[in-house]
Design an enzyme around this catalytic site. Structure first.
Site, mmCIF file in Angstrom:
data_model
loop_
_atom_site.group_PDB
_atom_site.id
_atom_site.type_symbol
_atom_site.label_atom_id
_atom_site.label_comp_id
_atom_site.label_asym_id
_atom_site.label_seq_id
_atom_site.Cartn_x
_atom_site.Cartn_y
_atom_site.Cartn_z
ATOM 1 N N THR A 107 84.116 54.543 3.690
ATOM 2 C CA THR A 107 84.350 55.794 4.409
ATOM 3 C C THR A 107 85.796 55.944 4.856
ATOM 4 O O THR A 107 86.349 57.041 4.859
ATOM 5 C CB THR A 107 83.427 55.834 5.650
ATOM 6 O OG1 THR A 107 82.091 55.674 5.195
ATOM 7 C CG2 THR A 107 83.541 57.129 6.396
ATOM 8 N N THR A 183 82.122 49.523 5.767
ATOM 9 C CA THR A 183 81.668 48.644 6.847
ATOM 10 C C THR A 183 80.404 47.862 6.487
ATOM 11 O O THR A 183 80.175 46.785 7.030
ATOM 12 C CB THR A 183 81.384 49.465 8.124
ATOM 13 O OG1 THR A 183 80.431 50.474 7.805
ATOM 14 C CG2 THR A 183 82.645 50.072 8.673
ATOM 15 N N ASP A 184 79.598 48.393 5.556
ATOM 16 C CA ASP A 184 78.276 47.787 5.339
ATOM 17 C C ASP A 184 78.338 46.309 4.962
ATOM 18 O O ASP A 184 77.533 45.515 5.437
ATOM 19 C CB ASP A 184 77.515 48.546 4.241
ATOM 20 C CG ASP A 184 77.179 49.964 4.653
ATOM 21 O OD1 ASP A 184 77.433 50.315 5.823
ATOM 22 O OD2 ASP A 184 76.665 50.723 3.816
ATOM 23 N N LYS A 262 77.748 43.103 10.957
ATOM 24 C CA LYS A 262 77.462 44.499 11.283
ATOM 25 C C LYS A 262 76.059 44.530 11.875
ATOM 26 O O LYS A 262 75.103 44.115 11.218
ATOM 27 C CB LYS A 262 77.553 45.375 10.032
ATOM 28 C CG LYS A 262 77.323 46.844 10.334
ATOM 29 C CD LYS A 262 77.592 47.744 9.140
ATOM 30 C CE LYS A 262 77.381 49.200 9.547
ATOM 31 N NZ LYS A 262 77.692 50.159 8.499
#
Ligand code: ASP
Length: 461
Positions: A107, A183-184, A262
């Site tokens: 993103t 980020t995942d 995360k």
């Protein structure tokens, strides 16, 4: 009654647009199971999925429509928008540090331009400067786009490529590295980089954003600024993740690459250090170290890159009543390593014992971690643990399951000898195993309890 799912189009976005003779910039009237939408079809970011069509509504909002909800599309016309990020030349200041931003996607690598609704990959230094001018106050920034993928698509080739690019930049004398990443799976990449890149003389800071920069609540700019400052000026020469702090946007947190995870699918404060406390807080004009045991920046240290990787390793997340065929199928398919995330102190049921025995006899390396995430594997406490050690299962201390997975891939890339692999696995290289987990490294408070509510209320004003 037929579900909504079956009323809409079955296929991907491109096929759907083709079927209704629509395309990017078509002005359309869409009849969907969610209602009627009129707007303009926008170009897709290169990292977007193939199951959604994004349209700019006439009220200015952009929405994504899942293709399976689309019943029909009527094309009303065409309205192409031309866009460009205001690009300003990134100023060079010899008194500032030189930082390299290596982009992998996610993103953070793109944003939507509100005016036109187009997707803009903000990436060259000039584009980044145009969007986040603060960066020029921090350093001299160079950028390089290595990949443009959502992070679930990262794999061994990308991890190796990234480690090699980091090695090259460090040898060329860069003062700090920022890695832009989805980020995942950022914590997976942080873990493998912590093993592939040893003895870095400078900070290696991974950064991403949970919300794209077209959204008012985006964390993209603040995370990027914090990460870039860390790379340029901080004293932390480790692989780290720099993301939004848990209680406010006044600071970011630096997490060690082997202890971070995360922990929320959508909150901006999604990252947590597990079983320990973070390395530091990054505030607007200072770094506040939260601990002393970190590797300091040292220009004369020589980086070592070791991209060994054997991907015939799997994580098995144990659940009660798991059948042995799960383990057997891994053995039969040539897997060389298995990381089990076991229950409690590191347990699986007795049903699996023969399969574990078979794994040992076939030379498969089996390591135990805990699915509780916090705490250590302790296989001497119950019979189950002792039985499993007899079957060759090796306790992996307090390594997080994903970290043990990455480390086992890395270790098996170097050696298949049982003792050698065990030595690599159980020697801490980058803080992945710690002697103890401090009491304040375990914090999961429950809302509803008065003292917790009182604490939280301070941040919810
Ligand atoms: N799915 C995205 C990714 O991990 C989410 C993000 O960028 O934060 O690439």
């Amino acid at each position: 009654m037929a579900s909504d799912l079956y009323k809409g189009y079955r296929g991907n976005a491109l096929a759907c647009l083709k079927k209704f003779k629509a395309g990017v910039w078509s002005e359309v009237d869409i009849d969907s199971t969610r209602g009627e939408f009129k707007g303009i079809i926008l170009p897709r970011s290169e990292t977007a999925d193939a199951e959604h069509i994004v349209i700019k509504l006439h009220n200015g909002y952009n929405i994504g429509l899942a293709v399976h909800t689309i019943v029909s599309i009527t094309v009303l016309g065409r309205k192409e928008a031309h866009y460009k990020i205001p690009e300003k030349e990134f100023p060079i200041d010899p008194s500032k540090s030189n930082v390299k931003l290596l982009g992998t996607g996610g993103t953070i690598a793109s944003r939507l331009d509100y005016r036109t609704g187009a997707v803009i990959p903000a990436f060259s230094p000039g584009e980044l400067y145009g969007s986040v001018p603060e960066l020029a106050d921090i350093c001299n920034l160079e950028t390089e786009k290595l990949y443009g993928v959502f992070s679930e698509n990262m794999g061994p080739d990308q991890w190796k490529g990234l480690a090699e690019a980091i090695g090259r930049e460090i040898r060329n004398g860069i003062d700090g590295i920022v890695v832009g990443h989805g980020t995942d799976t950022m914590h997976h990449t942080a873990a493998i980089l912590s093993f592939m890149v040893q003895d870095s003389p400078v900070p290696i800071v991974m950064v991403g954003s949970q919300r794209s920069s077209d959204r008012p609540s985006s964390d993209a700019a603040i995370n990027l600024i914090n990460a870039t400052r860390t790379a340029a000026d901080s004293d932390f020469a480790e692989v780290m993740v720099c993301m939004f702090g848990p209680t406010s946007d006044q600071y970011g947190l630096l997490h060690r690459g082997t202890r971070v995870r995360k922990m929320h699918s959508s909150y901006r404060s999604a990252f947590r250090t597990i079983g320990d406390i973070p390395l530091a807080m990054v505030e607007k004009d200072r770094f506040i170290p939260l601990r002393e045991d970190y590797k300091r920046r040292r220009k004369d240290r020589n980086v070592r890159i070791n991209t060994s990787f054997d991907d015939r390793v799997s994580i098995v997340y144990y659940y009660p009543n798991m059948k042995p065929d799960i383990i057997e199928s891994l053995i039969d398919n040539g897997y060389k390593g298995i990381v089990i995330a076991g229950t409690g102190l590191g347990h699986v049921n007795k049903l699996l014992y023969p399969a574990l025995e078979k794994a040992r006899d076939k030379g498969v390396h089996v390591y135990m971690t805990v699915q509780t995430l916090w705490g250590y594997v302790q296989m001497y406490v119950y019979d189950t643990g002792r039985d499993m050690m007899d079957l060759g299962v090796i306790p992996a201390s307090n390594m997080l399951p994903e970290v043990a997975y990455m480390k086992l891939c890395w270790a098996l890339g170097q050696n298949h000898d049982r003792d050698e692999v065990k030595k690599i696995m159980l020697t801490p290289f980058a803080g992945e195993i710690t002697e103890r987990e401090p009491h304040n490294g375990y914090l999961i408070y429950q809302g509803g309890i008065p003292e917790v509510e009182e604490f939280i209320s301070k941040y919810n004003r």
